[in-house]
Design a protein around this motif. Sequence first.
Motif, PDB file in Angstrom:
ATOM      1  N   HIS A   1     -18.026  -7.180   4.701  1.00  0.00           N
ATOM      2  CA  HIS A   1     -17.565  -8.493   5.136  1.00  0.00           C
ATOM      3  C   HIS A   1     -16.475  -9.018   4.214  1.00  0.00           C
ATOM      4  N   LEU A   2     -15.377  -9.428   4.787  1.00  0.00           N
ATOM      5  CA  LEU A   2     -14.306 -10.038   3.988  1.00  0.00           C
ATOM      6  C   LEU A   2     -14.232 -11.516   4.310  1.00  0.00           C
ATOM      7  N   HIS A   3     -14.161 -12.306   3.254  1.00  0.00           N
ATOM      8  CA  HIS A   3     -14.007 -13.743   3.429  1.00  0.00           C
ATOM      9  C   HIS A   3     -12.615 -14.017   4.008  1.00  0.00           C
ATOM     10  N   LYS A   4     -12.518 -15.097   4.734  1.00  0.00           N
ATOM     11  CA  LYS A   4     -11.245 -15.449   5.379  1.00  0.00           C
ATOM     12  C   LYS A   4     -10.092 -15.507   4.371  1.00  0.00           C
ATOM     13  N   TYR A   5     -10.326 -16.152   3.196  1.00  0.00           N
ATOM     14  CA  TYR A   5      -9.267 -16.266   2.176  1.00  0.00           C
ATOM     15  C   TYR A   5      -8.860 -14.900   1.627  1.00  0.00           C
ATOM     16  N   GLU A   6      -9.870 -14.022   1.495  1.00  0.00           N
ATOM     17  CA  GLU A   6      -9.551 -12.660   1.030  1.00  0.00           C
ATOM     18  C   GLU A   6      -8.632 -11.964   2.019  1.00  0.00           C
ATOM     19  N   LYS A   7      -8.915 -12.139   3.298  1.00  0.00           N
ATOM     20  CA  LYS A   7      -8.076 -11.512   4.330  1.00  0.00           C
ATOM     21  C   LYS A   7      -6.649 -12.042   4.246  1.00  0.00           C
ATOM     22  N   ILE A   8      -6.541 -13.381   4.076  1.00  0.00           N
ATOM     23  CA  ILE A   8      -5.200 -13.987   3.974  1.00  0.00           C
ATOM     24  C   ILE A   8      -4.451 -13.383   2.770  1.00  0.00           C
ATOM     25  N   TRP A   9      -5.125 -13.311   1.628  1.00  0.00           N
ATOM     26  CA  TRP A   9      -4.454 -12.796   0.426  1.00  0.00           C
ATOM     27  C   TRP A   9      -4.121 -11.321   0.552  1.00  0.00           C
ATOM     28  N   LEU A  10      -5.038 -10.544   1.155  1.00  0.00           N
ATOM     29  CA  LEU A  10      -4.757  -9.119   1.347  1.00  0.00           C
ATOM     30  C   LEU A  10      -3.540  -8.929   2.242  1.00  0.00           C
ATOM     31  N   THR A  11      -3.495  -9.703   3.356  1.00  0.00           N
ATOM     32  CA  THR A  11      -2.355  -9.615   4.268  1.00  0.00           C
ATOM     33  C   THR A  11      -1.069  -9.990   3.546  1.00  0.00           C
ATOM     34  N   PHE A  12      -1.130 -11.082   2.778  1.00  0.00           N
ATOM     35  CA  PHE A  12       0.042 -11.541   2.033  1.00  0.00           C
ATOM     36  C   PHE A  12       0.493 -10.477   1.017  1.00  0.00           C
ATOM     37  N   GLY A  13      -0.486  -9.926   0.273  1.00  0.00           N
ATOM     38  CA  GLY A  13      -0.165  -8.922  -0.754  1.00  0.00           C
ATOM     39  C   GLY A  13       0.448  -7.668  -0.164  1.00  0.00           C
ATOM     40  N   ILE A  14      -0.214  -7.126   0.868  1.00  0.00           N
ATOM     41  CA  ILE A  14       0.310  -5.896   1.477  1.00  0.00           C
ATOM     42  C   ILE A  14       1.646  -6.172   2.165  1.00  0.00           C
ATOM     43  N   GLY A  15       1.749  -7.347   2.794  1.00  0.00           N
ATOM     44  CA  GLY A  15       3.000  -7.733   3.462  1.00  0.00           C
ATOM     45  C   GLY A  15       4.153  -7.796   2.475  1.00  0.00           C
ATOM     46  N   SER A  16       3.935  -8.428   1.305  1.00  0.00           N
ATOM     47  CA  SER A  16       5.054  -8.521   0.358  1.00  0.00           C
ATOM     48  C   SER A  16       5.388  -7.168  -0.247  1.00  0.00           C
ATOM     49  N   LEU A  17       4.376  -6.310  -0.428  1.00  0.00           N
ATOM     50  CA  LEU A  17       4.646  -4.951  -0.929  1.00  0.00           C
ATOM     51  C   LEU A  17       5.559  -4.205   0.041  1.00  0.00           C
ATOM     52  N   ILE A  18       5.214  -4.280   1.344  1.00  0.00           N
ATOM     53  CA  ILE A  18       6.041  -3.608   2.355  1.00  0.00           C
ATOM     54  C   ILE A  18       7.447  -4.197   2.367  1.00  0.00           C
ATOM     55  N   LEU A  19       7.545  -5.529   2.252  1.00  0.00           N
ATOM     56  CA  LEU A  19       8.853  -6.186   2.238  1.00  0.00           C
ATOM     57  C   LEU A  19       9.699  -5.681   1.065  1.00  0.00           C
ATOM     58  N   PHE A  20       9.125  -5.659  -0.150  1.00  0.00           N
ATOM     59  CA  PHE A  20       9.885  -5.229  -1.336  1.00  0.00           C
ATOM     60  C   PHE A  20      10.314  -3.765  -1.223  1.00  0.00           C
ATOM     61  N   LEU A  21       9.384  -2.911  -0.753  1.00  0.00           N
ATOM     62  CA  LEU A  21       9.741  -1.499  -0.607  1.00  0.00           C
ATOM     63  C   LEU A  21      10.852  -1.323   0.426  1.00  0.00           C
ATOM     64  N   THR A  22      10.829  -2.158   1.494  1.00  0.00           N
ATOM     65  CA  THR A  22      11.882  -2.087   2.507  1.00  0.00           C
ATOM     66  C   THR A  22      13.224  -2.478   1.900  1.00  0.00           C
ATOM     67  N   VAL A  23      13.218  -3.568   1.113  1.00  0.00           N
ATOM     68  CA  VAL A  23      14.460  -4.025   0.479  1.00  0.00           C
ATOM     69  C   VAL A  23      15.017  -2.931  -0.443  1.00  0.00           C
ATOM     70  N   ILE A  24      14.151  -2.335  -1.271  1.00  0.00           N
ATOM     71  CA  ILE A  24      14.592  -1.281  -2.184  1.00  0.00           C
ATOM     72  C   ILE A  24      15.073  -0.064  -1.380  1.00  0.00           C
ATOM     73  N   GLY A  25      14.335   0.262  -0.311  1.00  0.00           N
ATOM     74  CA  GLY A  25      14.703   1.400   0.535  1.00  0.00           C
ATOM     75  C   GLY A  25      16.068   1.217   1.176  1.00  0.00           C
ATOM     76  N   ILE A  26      16.342   0.021   1.704  1.00  0.00           N
ATOM     77  CA  ILE A  26      17.657  -0.234   2.314  1.00  0.00           C
ATOM     78  C   ILE A  26      18.744  -0.120   1.249  1.00  0.00           C
ATOM     79  N   GLY A  27      18.474  -0.712   0.063  1.00  0.00           N
ATOM     80  CA  GLY A  27      19.455  -0.646  -1.025  1.00  0.00           C
ATOM     81  C   GLY A  27      19.754   0.784  -1.432  1.00  0.00           C
ATOM     82  N   ALA A  28      18.717   1.600  -1.544  1.00  0.00           N
ATOM     83  CA  ALA A  28      18.900   2.961  -2.051  1.00  0.00           C
ATOM     84  C   ALA A  28      19.449   3.913  -0.997  1.00  0.00           C
ATOM     85  N   PHE A  29      18.887   3.890   0.210  1.00  0.00           N
ATOM     86  CA  PHE A  29      19.243   4.922   1.187  1.00  0.00           C
ATOM     87  C   PHE A  29      20.351   4.492   2.146  1.00  0.00           C
ATOM     88  N   TYR A  30      20.463   3.188   2.423  1.00  0.00           N
ATOM     89  CA  TYR A  30      21.488   2.746   3.357  1.00  0.00           C
ATOM     90  C   TYR A  30      22.730   2.281   2.614  1.00  0.00           C
TER      91      TYR A  30
END
Length: 168
Positions: A2-31
């Motif tokens: 069971h995940l508490h609602k706040y935990e879900k929000i933070w997990l989504t936020f954390g994973i979301g920002s990780l994907i965002l940063f990796l995308t930014v670095i990926g565009i910078g490096a490969f494109y």
Amino acid sequence: MHLHKYEKIWLTFGIGSLILFLTVIGIGAFYKGSQPPSHLATIDPQNVEAHEAFREENLGLRKVGDNEYIVSVVASAFNYDLGKDEEGNAIREIRIPVGSTVLFQVTTKDVIHGFEIAGTNVNMMVEPGYINSLETVMDKPGTYTLICNEYCGSGHHFMATKVEVFEP
Ligand SMILES: [Cu+2]
């Protein structure tokens, strides 16, 4: 599990920002092709003249194509060696037509120096034993100052050269 609602929000936020940063670095490096300055090229600091790019006649500004230049510089305490003019006097400034693509390649004979053209994205460390290079387009006319931004000794604050980007 069971995940508490706040935990879900933070997990989504954390994973979301990780994907965002990796995308930014990926565009910078490969494109967009950004990469860290190369440290792969080595040179004997006692004998930089043995390398073609830093031979006396190749120092300073060289035209290599339409609007393409190479600037080879040997830094040493407390000077940037840009070669000599026809009369044998040391060249004291770099004059580049606006809009040119310029490859700066620099090395040093003694200690670590800096190579910064204030107001542009040209900013490199110059280390003995290595050739550092950076290619850029000088697209804004003006008078710039090439300065050493690594403390290199008692004359460090005199270590500067004028860079003129002019309208041809
Ligand atoms: Cu210096």
